[in-house]
Design a protein around this motif. Structure first.
Motif, mmCIF file in Angstrom:
data_model
loop_
_atom_site.group_PDB
_atom_site.id
_atom_site.type_symbol
_atom_site.label_atom_id
_atom_site.label_comp_id
_atom_site.label_asym_id
_atom_site.label_seq_id
_atom_site.Cartn_x
_atom_site.Cartn_y
_atom_site.Cartn_z
ATOM 1 N N ASP A 1 1.488 3.547 2.050
ATOM 2 C CA ASP A 1 2.107 3.756 3.331
ATOM 3 C C ASP A 1 3.253 2.787 3.517
ATOM 4 O O ASP A 1 3.905 2.960 4.434
ATOM 5 N N THR B 1 -6.926 -7.979 0.523
ATOM 6 C CA THR B 1 -6.088 -7.140 -0.567
ATOM 7 C C THR B 1 -5.985 -8.362 -1.695
ATOM 8 O O THR B 1 -5.968 -7.656 -2.826
ATOM 9 N N GLY C 1 -4.036 -10.583 4.615
ATOM 10 C CA GLY C 1 -4.105 -10.190 3.465
ATOM 11 C C GLY C 1 -5.134 -10.652 2.322
ATOM 12 O O GLY C 1 -4.903 -10.424 1.035
ATOM 13 N N LYS C 2 -6.195 -11.155 2.965
ATOM 14 C CA LYS C 2 -7.321 -11.823 2.350
ATOM 15 C C LYS C 2 -8.014 -10.836 1.342
ATOM 16 O O LYS C 2 -8.010 -10.948 0.273
ATOM 17 N N ALA D 1 1.320 -6.164 2.251
ATOM 18 C CA ALA D 1 0.296 -6.714 2.376
ATOM 19 C C ALA D 1 0.202 -8.152 1.677
ATOM 20 O O ALA D 1 -0.383 -9.088 2.298
ATOM 21 N N TYR E 1 0.703 -1.231 -0.003
ATOM 22 C CA TYR E 1 0.020 -0.010 -0.077
ATOM 23 C C TYR E 1 0.724 1.215 -0.202
ATOM 24 O O TYR E 1 1.991 0.989 0.174
ATOM 25 N N ALA F 1 -5.558 -15.083 9.533
ATOM 26 C CA ALA F 1 -6.039 -14.137 10.547
ATOM 27 C C ALA F 1 -6.173 -12.797 10.164
ATOM 28 O O ALA F 1 -6.216 -12.382 8.873
ATOM 29 N N ASN F 2 -6.532 -11.755 10.984
ATOM 30 C CA ASN F 2 -6.800 -10.399 10.640
ATOM 31 C C ASN F 2 -5.546 -9.888 10.037
ATOM 32 O O ASN F 2 -4.433 -10.103 10.508
ATOM 33 N N GLY F 3 -5.587 -9.107 9.057
ATOM 34 C CA GLY F 3 -4.383 -8.720 8.242
ATOM 35 C C GLY F 3 -3.431 -9.520 7.637
ATOM 36 O O GLY F 3 -2.390 -9.032 7.213
ATOM 37 N N GLN G 1 -16.459 -6.706 1.717
ATOM 38 C CA GLN G 1 -16.238 -6.883 3.076
ATOM 39 C C GLN G 1 -17.399 -6.098 3.914
ATOM 40 O O GLN G 1 -18.288 -6.722 4.556
HETATM 41 N N1 LIG Z 1 -5.420 1.137 2.446
HETATM 42 C C1 LIG Z 1 -4.440 0.424 3.280
HETATM 43 N N2 LIG Z 1 -3.392 1.149 3.438
HETATM 44 C C2 LIG Z 1 -2.330 0.663 4.198
HETATM 45 N N3 LIG Z 1 -2.333 -0.467 4.952
HETATM 46 C C3 LIG Z 1 -3.495 -1.130 4.559
HETATM 47 C C4 LIG Z 1 -4.726 -0.765 3.723
HETATM 48 N N4 LIG Z 1 -5.572 -1.763 3.653
HETATM 49 C C5 LIG Z 1 -5.171 -2.956 4.262
HETATM 50 N N5 LIG Z 1 -3.648 -2.471 4.569
HETATM 51 C C6 LIG Z 1 -2.950 -3.692 5.649
HETATM 52 O O1 LIG Z 1 -2.681 -4.723 4.756
HETATM 53 C C7 LIG Z 1 -2.721 -5.932 5.440
HETATM 54 C C8 LIG Z 1 -3.461 -6.799 4.746
HETATM 55 O O2 LIG Z 1 -4.977 -6.276 5.170
HETATM 56 P P1 LIG Z 1 -6.322 -7.046 4.527
HETATM 57 O O3 LIG Z 1 -7.332 -5.988 4.591
HETATM 58 O O4 LIG Z 1 -5.909 -7.598 3.279
HETATM 59 O O5 LIG Z 1 -6.192 -8.356 5.710
HETATM 60 P P2 LIG Z 1 -7.435 -9.230 5.803
HETATM 61 O O6 LIG Z 1 -6.795 -10.663 5.928
HETATM 62 O O7 LIG Z 1 -8.449 -9.155 4.884
HETATM 63 O O8 LIG Z 1 -7.793 -9.065 7.287
HETATM 64 P P3 LIG Z 1 -9.416 -9.050 8.104
HETATM 65 O O9 LIG Z 1 -9.510 -10.556 8.372
HETATM 66 O O10 LIG Z 1 -9.318 -8.332 9.211
HETATM 67 O O11 LIG Z 1 -10.326 -8.684 7.009
HETATM 68 C C9 LIG Z 1 -2.819 -5.203 6.938
HETATM 69 O O12 LIG Z 1 -1.653 -5.177 7.496
HETATM 70 C C10 LIG Z 1 -3.417 -4.218 6.914
HETATM 71 O O13 LIG Z 1 -3.408 -3.204 7.995
#
Ligand SMILES: Nc1ncnc2c1ncn2[C@@H]1O[C@H](COP(=O)(O)OP(=O)(O)OP(=O)(O)O)[C@@H](O)[C@H]1O
Ligand SMILES: [Mg+2]
Length: 237
Positions: free
Chosen positions: A19, A49, A46-47, A23, A17, A42-44, A89
């Motif tokens: 920043d 993404t 990358g699902k 991911a 991303y 787990a949360n974060g 989501q």
């Molecule tokens: N717009 C964004 N800008 C910066 N970092 C992001 C952004 N969106 C997600 N991330 C980061 O990218 C990583 C993957 O996030 P992602 O949303 O893909 O996870 P996830 O597996 O879907 O989690 P969840 O189970 O909480 O939905 C995490 O570290 C998250 O903080």
């Protein structure tokens, strides 16, 4: 002899991303047409993404995405989006018309279908998710589970061959969740489902991909992946 391209093929897909958050760190994945695959982690992990690359809401930082053999790029975005129906989501990201009926009709009308055809698709899709009685309601005043059902209907109405769903069972009550599972099981679409609902994954998806910190930690038969408690624990599940 021509071989049918996989419905989805990811090669060394990486996404950082703006920043700097990395991911996805190199994901390889090939999904044949008609398969149902759960993406867990787990949360974060990358699902979301990963899923957002399947219809070009995000473009790769490096690596590639192919849909039905077509490489995703700005040039192919429109064609890819006709093939891939994406359920967000957060349903609030998806619903924006004054009534449920208009919201579900938006996609079919946008595809150039006649008002009559669109109406038939709206009724089919709302009935399929058990939300036909909500047709005249205002989307933003619905409950969380009702919004979720309508968002799914909005994508079903467009009849895409590939369905991508991010946490489809979140905020559904037990009856709604059961209806969703039965619906998803009955589809012949290619289905890619990110979920924390491991029982839904087991019921709907013969194959499970486990993501951990932006990489594939396991990819295999659902019972094998979800039965490996040590691995799941290592990956924060
Ligand atoms: N717009 C964004 N800008 C910066 N970092 C992001 C952004 N969106 C997600 N991330 C980061 O990218 C990583 C993957 O996030 P992602 O949303 O893909 O996870 P996830 O597996 O879907 O989690 P969840 O189970 O909480 O939905 C995490 O570290 C998250 O903080
Ligand atoms: Mg997510």
């Amino acid at each position: 002899m021509t071989m049918q391209a996989p419905a989805v093929e990811l090669r060394a897909l990486a996404h950082a991303y703006d920043d700097g958050t990395a991911a996805l760190r190199g994901v390889d994945l090939s999904i044949p047409a008609g398969a149902a695959v759960a993406i867990v982690g787990a949360n974060g992990a990358g699902k979301s993404t990963l899923l957002q690359h399947l219809n070009g809401l995000l473009l790769p930082s490096s690596g590639s995405v192919h849909i039905d053999g077509l490489q995703l790029s700005r040039a192919t975005l429109a064609e890819v989006r006709r093939k891939v129906g994406y359920v967000f989501q957060d349903a609030d990201d998806q619903l924006f018309m004054p009534t449920v009926q208009d919201d579900v009709a938006f996609g079919p009308l946008n595809l150039g279908w006649s008002a009559q055809e669109a109406q038939a698709r709206v009724e089919y899709a709302l009935r399929a998710v058990g939300a036909w009685q909500l047709a005249a309601r205002t989307p933003y005043r619905l409950s969380g589970g009702e919004k979720r059902a309508v968002a799914i209907a909005g994508v079903l109405a467009m009849a895409p061959p590939i369905l991508v769903l991010d946490e489809p069972s979140s905020s559904l009550d037990p009856a709604g969740r059961r209806r969703l599972i039965d619906l998803l099981r009955g589809f012949t679409h290619t289905r890619i489902i990110a979920t924390h609902d491991l029982n839904l994954a087991l019921e709907v998806c013969p194959r499970v991909v486990l993501l951990h910190q932006g990489r594939v930690a396991a990819d295999g038969e659902a019972a094998m992946v979800l039965g490996d408690t040590a691995l799941l624990q290592h990956c924060g599940l």
